[in-house]
Design a protein around this motif. Structure first.
Motif, PDB file in Angstrom:
ATOM      1  N   GLY A  10      45.961  31.716  53.378  1.00 53.41           N
ATOM      2  CA  GLY A  10      47.399  31.594  53.142  1.00 53.41           C
ATOM      3  C   GLY A  10      47.828  30.143  53.013  1.00 53.41           C
ATOM      4  O   GLY A  10      48.693  29.811  52.191  1.00 53.41           O
ATOM      5  N   ARG A  13      46.464  28.779  49.648  1.00 54.75           N
ATOM      6  CA  ARG A  13      47.231  29.304  48.515  1.00 54.75           C
ATOM      7  C   ARG A  13      48.637  28.772  48.502  1.00 54.75           C
ATOM      8  O   ARG A  13      49.344  28.910  47.501  1.00 54.75           O
ATOM      9  CB  ARG A  13      47.284  30.834  48.577  1.00 54.75           C
ATOM     10  CG  ARG A  13      45.959  31.492  48.408  1.00 54.75           C
ATOM     11  CD  ARG A  13      46.091  32.974  48.588  1.00 54.75           C
ATOM     12  NE  ARG A  13      46.676  33.568  47.419  1.00 54.75           N
ATOM     13  CZ  ARG A  13      46.239  34.718  46.904  1.00 54.75           C
ATOM     14  NH1 ARG A  13      45.265  35.351  47.458  1.00 54.75           N
ATOM     15  NH2 ARG A  13      46.807  35.213  45.833  1.00 54.75           N
ATOM     16  N   ASP A  15      50.994  29.866  50.542  1.00 60.61           N
ATOM     17  CA  ASP A  15      51.934  30.878  51.032  1.00 60.61           C
ATOM     18  C   ASP A  15      52.600  30.427  52.333  1.00 60.61           C
ATOM     19  O   ASP A  15      53.774  30.686  52.564  1.00 60.61           O
ATOM     20  CB  ASP A  15      51.203  32.203  51.306  1.00 60.61           C
ATOM     21  CG  ASP A  15      50.764  32.860  50.025  1.00 60.61           C
ATOM     22  OD1 ASP A  15      51.317  32.464  48.967  1.00 60.61           O
ATOM     23  OD2 ASP A  15      49.895  33.733  50.066  1.00 60.61           O
ATOM     24  N   ARG A  18      55.535  27.711  51.750  1.00 54.83           N
ATOM     25  CA  ARG A  18      56.622  27.916  50.797  1.00 54.83           C
ATOM     26  C   ARG A  18      57.941  27.559  51.474  1.00 54.83           C
ATOM     27  O   ARG A  18      58.054  27.625  52.701  1.00 54.83           O
ATOM     28  CB  ARG A  18      56.689  29.383  50.374  1.00 54.83           C
ATOM     29  CG  ARG A  18      55.498  29.816  49.576  1.00 54.83           C
ATOM     30  CD  ARG A  18      55.846  30.926  48.631  1.00 54.83           C
ATOM     31  NE  ARG A  18      54.641  31.521  48.088  1.00 54.83           N
ATOM     32  CZ  ARG A  18      53.786  30.889  47.298  1.00 54.83           C
ATOM     33  NH1 ARG A  18      54.002  29.623  46.970  1.00 54.83           N
ATOM     34  NH2 ARG A  18      52.721  31.497  46.854  1.00 54.83           N
ATOM     35  N   SER A 196      59.474  35.536  48.094  1.00 51.29           N
ATOM     36  CA  SER A 196      58.458  34.527  47.787  1.00 51.29           C
ATOM     37  C   SER A 196      57.916  34.724  46.377  1.00 51.29           C
ATOM     38  O   SER A 196      57.158  33.910  45.875  1.00 51.29           O
ATOM     39  CB  SER A 196      57.321  34.612  48.804  1.00 51.29           C
ATOM     40  OG  SER A 196      56.842  35.925  48.873  1.00 51.29           O
ATOM     41  N   THR A 197      58.309  35.812  45.722  1.00 54.85           N
ATOM     42  CA  THR A 197      57.808  36.068  44.384  1.00 54.85           C
ATOM     43  C   THR A 197      58.368  35.065  43.374  1.00 54.85           C
ATOM     44  O   THR A 197      57.696  34.716  42.415  1.00 54.85           O
ATOM     45  CB  THR A 197      58.200  37.479  43.923  1.00 54.85           C
ATOM     46  OG1 THR A 197      59.549  37.703  44.310  1.00 54.85           O
ATOM     47  CG2 THR A 197      57.285  38.515  44.517  1.00 54.85           C
TER      48      THR A 197
ATOM     49  N   ASP B  91      46.012  33.019  41.501  1.00 55.75           N
ATOM     50  CA  ASP B  91      46.339  34.262  40.812  1.00 55.75           C
ATOM     51  C   ASP B  91      45.657  34.362  39.446  1.00 55.75           C
ATOM     52  O   ASP B  91      45.425  35.449  38.945  1.00 55.75           O
ATOM     53  CB  ASP B  91      47.851  34.392  40.643  1.00 55.75           C
ATOM     54  CG  ASP B  91      48.534  34.527  41.997  1.00 55.75           C
ATOM     55  OD1 ASP B  91      47.854  34.940  42.958  1.00 55.75           O
ATOM     56  OD2 ASP B  91      49.733  34.201  42.095  1.00 55.75           O
TER      57      ASP B  91
END
Lengths: 272, 222
Positions: A10, A13, A15, A18, A196-197, B91
């Motif tokens: 996480g 990446r 995440d 954020r 978070s998208t 991704d």
């Protein structure tokens, strides 16, 4: 263990860092499990470094296995000791300039940074082992390891500075918003994005406008200090690779320094 | 068989479906890599003849070409994966991976297409050094071709996020760095007529870059 790796993932990446995750100007990355994974990855890379000694001696030498074990133990130590040496002054200056970052947040941030560094380092492990298998040259192995460590360090420190920037950003957003923001924000134009998208930035992406904070300058200076201390710490904790023909010791005599030796290795590589 | 060959055509034309679609499964592409790598390797190893003990050099070389590519690929992949992740490109990683694997296969297809030249060269000259140089040239041009293809396959990815350009360059650096050493370690590929047929050459163990450093040193007289 798998959960901890997911936490590290996480962070890698982005995440965990954020804006939506840093809402209160605090960073919530875990410390405990992440430290374990970080130490583990460091040990993996240590074994990769130590592979050189084992392969050079044909796997028959007891000392070579000791070297491998020592590297596996010392490599995580290198990073955590560097942190331990540089953390007190960071905390003091961070508090002096009136940063709102709490001690806990600073520690969380730095553990996450170590996670990034050691993940990169461990991912270069297979390349280091491959060159250990096929290389006689000791200077070459030293330089290869310095290069890989420098790259890992660079990416980790870049992660630190960017995350810090985001923390400042998240705080600004927090300040400009009334506490009851979800209801008062008109037409859902919430600056702090809840989903978070819509926030696909990676861990190293620079977000938003530039802000200058004294805390950031402190960290910028600290990044340089960390690199220098880390380099010299690796010298203090040597041997990691184990010079062929030298007896195994946990630590070597006090002499010379990291930078002189790197130049020396380059000269030796070309000089045969 | 026919669809498989059409897969090659798609690959060489860098059709977007190579990266996005499902026309060519990874398994199929890996199969291509093995078959064509085997093909070129066999021709490459035929320098010393194909009869008697020399037959084994053909077999060894045939095995070693796909081995060279897949080992280099496997060793380079972890760091590429982690750095991709940190740069926020996770991704897209499936697409990146497909582009990279496709490039590997394309490299062997290009190599195989050069195999007749190599055979002709061997038929016309018995000079080992010249054969070595010729194969270096063939491998060099096939690699350059494959990298150009990789850049084409990467174009949609770069368009979606310019950071992919950094990654594809980094991949080339890592892959070349490992690949050169791998080629050095896995010698002999051609098989010197004066040396016995072996899978690995014991005395060839060493570091290509250290050798290069020594050569540079000698040239400059240091």
């Amino acid at each position: 263990m798998i959960r901890w790796f997911k936490q590290l993932d996480g962070i890698l990446r982005g995440d965990a860092t954020r804006l939506s995750a840093l809402k209160d100007g605090r960073i919530e990355t875990p410390i405990g499990g992440l430290s374990v994974v970080t130490v583990f990855l460091g040990a993996v890379y240590g074994v990769c470094i130590g592979a050189y000694a084992v392969i050079r001696t044909g796997g028959a030498d007891h000392d070579a296995y000791m070297q491998m074990l020592a590297s596996a133990l010392k490599l995580p130590l290198l990073f955590f000791l560097t942190l331990a040496v540089t953390l007190p002054s960071l905390y003091v200056f961070n508090a002096l300039v009136g940063s709102r970052l709490s001690v806990l947040s600073v520690v969380r941030l730095l553990v996450a940074m170590l996670g990034v560094m050691l993940a990169v380092l461990a991912s270069f492990g297979p390349i280091v082992v491959f060159f250990s298998v096929s290389t006689e040259s000791y200077p070459f192995m030293k330089l290869l390891n310095v290069l890989v460590a420098a790259l890992a360090g660079f990416l980790g420190l870049a992660f630190l500075l960017r995350t810090l920037h985001r923390l400042v950003l998240a705080q600004i957003v927090l300040d400009t918003q009334p506490p009851s923001s979800p209801t008062s924000a008109e037409g859902g134009e919430d600056i702090v994005d809840d989903g978070s998208t819509d926030d696909p930035a990676g861990a190293l992406d620079q977000l938003g406008y530039g802000t200058t904070g004294k805390a950031r300058s402190v960290f910028r200076v600290w990044v340089i200090v960390f690199s220098l201390v880390g380099a010299q710490m690796s010298w203090v904790l040597r041997p990691f690779i184990g010079k062929p023909g030298m007896e195994f010791t946990w630590f070597r005599e006090r002499e010379s320094n990291f930078f002189v030796d790197v130049l020396d290795s380059i000269a030796k590589l070309f000089g045969g | 068989m026919r669809t498989r060959l059409l897969g090659i055509d798609d690959l060489l034309r860098a059709q977007p479906r190579v990266v996005v679609g499902h026309t060519s499964s990874p398994r199929q592409i890996i199969l291509l890599m093995i078959v064509f790598g085997f093909l070129y390797g066999a021709v490459m190893g035929s320098f010393g003849g194909v009869t008697g003990e020399r037959f084994w050099q053909v077999v060894y070389s045939a095995v070693k070409v796909p081995m060279l590519l897949s080992l280099t690929f496997a060793i380079s992949l972890p760091s590429f994966f982690v750095i991709n992740t940190i740069l926020g490109l996770r991704d897209d990683f499936a697409k990146s991976l497909r582009a990279l694997v496709a490039t590997q296969a394309a490299l062997t297809v290009v190599l195989a297409s050069f195999a007749p030249f190599t055979a002709l060269w061997y038929a016309s000259s018995a000079d080992y050094q010249a054969a070595l140089l010729f194969n270096t040239l063939i491998f060099g041009s096939a690699s350059v071709t494959a990298q150009l293809l990789l850049l084409r396959l990467y174009r949609p990815l770069i368009a979606s996020n310019p950071r992919h350009r950094v990654m594809v360059r980094l991949w080339l650096v890592i892959y070349a760095f490992v690949g050169i050493q791998m080629g050095w370690v896995l010698r002999p590929f051609i098989g010197s007529p004066n040396a016995a047929t072996t899978f690995f050459r014991q005395e060839a163990w060493g570091n290509a870059y250290v050798e290069v450093a020594h050569i540079i040193m000698r040239v400059f007289g240091w």
